[in-house]
Design an enzyme around this catalytic site. Structure first.
Site, PDB file in Angstrom:
ATOM      1  N   HIS A  54      31.257  39.300  42.639  1.00  0.00           N
ATOM      2  CA  HIS A  54      32.473  40.116  42.793  1.00  0.00           C
ATOM      3  C   HIS A  54      32.632  40.526  44.254  1.00  0.00           C
ATOM      4  CE1 HIS A  54      35.388  43.421  41.950  1.00  0.00           C
ATOM      5  NE2 HIS A  54      35.643  42.718  40.877  1.00  0.00           N
ATOM      6  N   ILE A  60      33.144  43.352  46.874  1.00  0.00           N
ATOM      7  CA  ILE A  60      33.904  44.563  46.558  1.00  0.00           C
ATOM      8  C   ILE A  60      33.277  45.181  45.318  1.00  0.00           C
ATOM      9  CG2 ILE A  60      36.161  45.492  45.883  1.00  0.00           C
ATOM     10  CD1 ILE A  60      37.398  42.983  47.236  1.00  0.00           C
ATOM     11  N   GLY A  63      35.852  48.287  40.172  1.00  0.00           N
ATOM     12  CA  GLY A  63      36.409  49.599  39.847  1.00  0.00           C
ATOM     13  C   GLY A  63      35.709  50.271  38.691  1.00  0.00           C
ATOM     14  N   VAL A  64      35.322  49.489  37.687  1.00  0.00           N
ATOM     15  CA  VAL A  64      34.654  50.094  36.537  1.00  0.00           C
ATOM     16  C   VAL A  64      33.306  50.688  36.924  1.00  0.00           C
ATOM     17  CG1 VAL A  64      35.859  48.724  34.803  1.00  0.00           C
ATOM     18  CG2 VAL A  64      33.725  47.872  35.760  1.00  0.00           C
ATOM     19  N   GLU A  68      32.027  54.442  36.464  1.00  0.00           N
ATOM     20  CA  GLU A  68      30.709  54.677  35.867  1.00  0.00           C
ATOM     21  C   GLU A  68      29.863  55.579  36.767  1.00  0.00           C
ATOM     22  OE1 GLU A  68      27.287  54.677  33.514  1.00  0.00           O
ATOM     23  OE2 GLU A  68      29.304  54.046  32.939  1.00  0.00           O
TER      24      GLU A  68
END
Length: 158
Positions: A54, A60, A63-64, A68
Site C-alpha cells: 500500500h 501511504i 486510512g483504516v 484503528e
C-alpha cells in the site's frame, strides 16, 4: 477531568490493550485526562507490513489503520482511567462515522491522535469517541467511532 494528567508508554499500553506487532498502532499516549481525553502518538516507519502493498513505490498508511490507531488510543485512555492494566480487557469496534481523510500519512511522519470521549462512563459497556489525527498540526483524518468494552467477569468485579 482530573488534575493530574496520566501517560502510557509502550509497556503500559501492552498491559492495557491486547494488540501486538504488527497490529499495535500506537507508541505512546500522553495527556490522559481521566476517561475524557488523551493524545496518542504513532511514529510511522517504512518497516510496517502494510507498506509492502500500500502502495509499492509510494507508501501511504491505509486510512483504516489510522482510524484503528485512534481506536487503540481510545482503549488506552479508558483502560488507564479505569485501571485495566493486566485485566485482559477487549474493546470491539461497533461503528465508524463521519470519517474524513485530508492528508496522506507516510513513513517518517509522527501521527498525533487527539481522542475525546463523547459518551461513556465507568461501568458502561458502550463508548463513543471523536478523534482527529494530525501531522505537524495538519489534519490527516477525523472520525467518530463506537466501541464495546468487554471485561472478563473477574476483572469487572475487581
Amino acid at each position: 477531568m482530573t488534575e493530574t494528567l496520566q501517560s502510557a508508554d509502550i509497556a503500559r499500553i501492552q498491559r492495557i490493550i491486547p494488540h501486538r506487532y504488527p497490529f499495535l498502532l500506537v507508541d505512546k499516549v500522553v495527556d490522559i485526562d481521566g476517561y475524557a481525553s488523551g493524545k496518542g502518538i504513532k511514529n510511522v516507519t517504512m518497516n510496517e507490513p502494510h507498506f509492502q502493498g500500500h502502495f509499492p513505490g509510494k507508501p501511504i498508511m491505509p486510512g483504516v489503520t489510522i482510524i484503528e490507531a485512534m481506536a487503540q488510543t481510545a482503549g488506552v485512555i479508558v483502560g488507564a482511567a479505569l485501571g485495566l492494566e493486566d485485566k485482559n480487557a477487549l474493546i470491539y469496534f461497533m461503528s465508524i462515522e463521519k470519517a474524513k481523510f485530508r492528508r496522506m500519512v507516510v513513513p517518517g511522519d509522527v501521527l498525533e491522535m487527539q481522542v475525546e470521549t463523547l459518551r461513556g462512563k465507568p461501568g458502561a459497556k458502550m463508548w463513543k469517541f471523536g478523534g482527529k489525527a494530525t501531522i505537524g498540526g495538519e489534519l490527516a483524518c477525523e472520525a467518530e467511532f463506537m466501541a464495546m468494552l468487554d471485561l472478563p467477569a473477574d476483572a469487572a468485579e475487581a
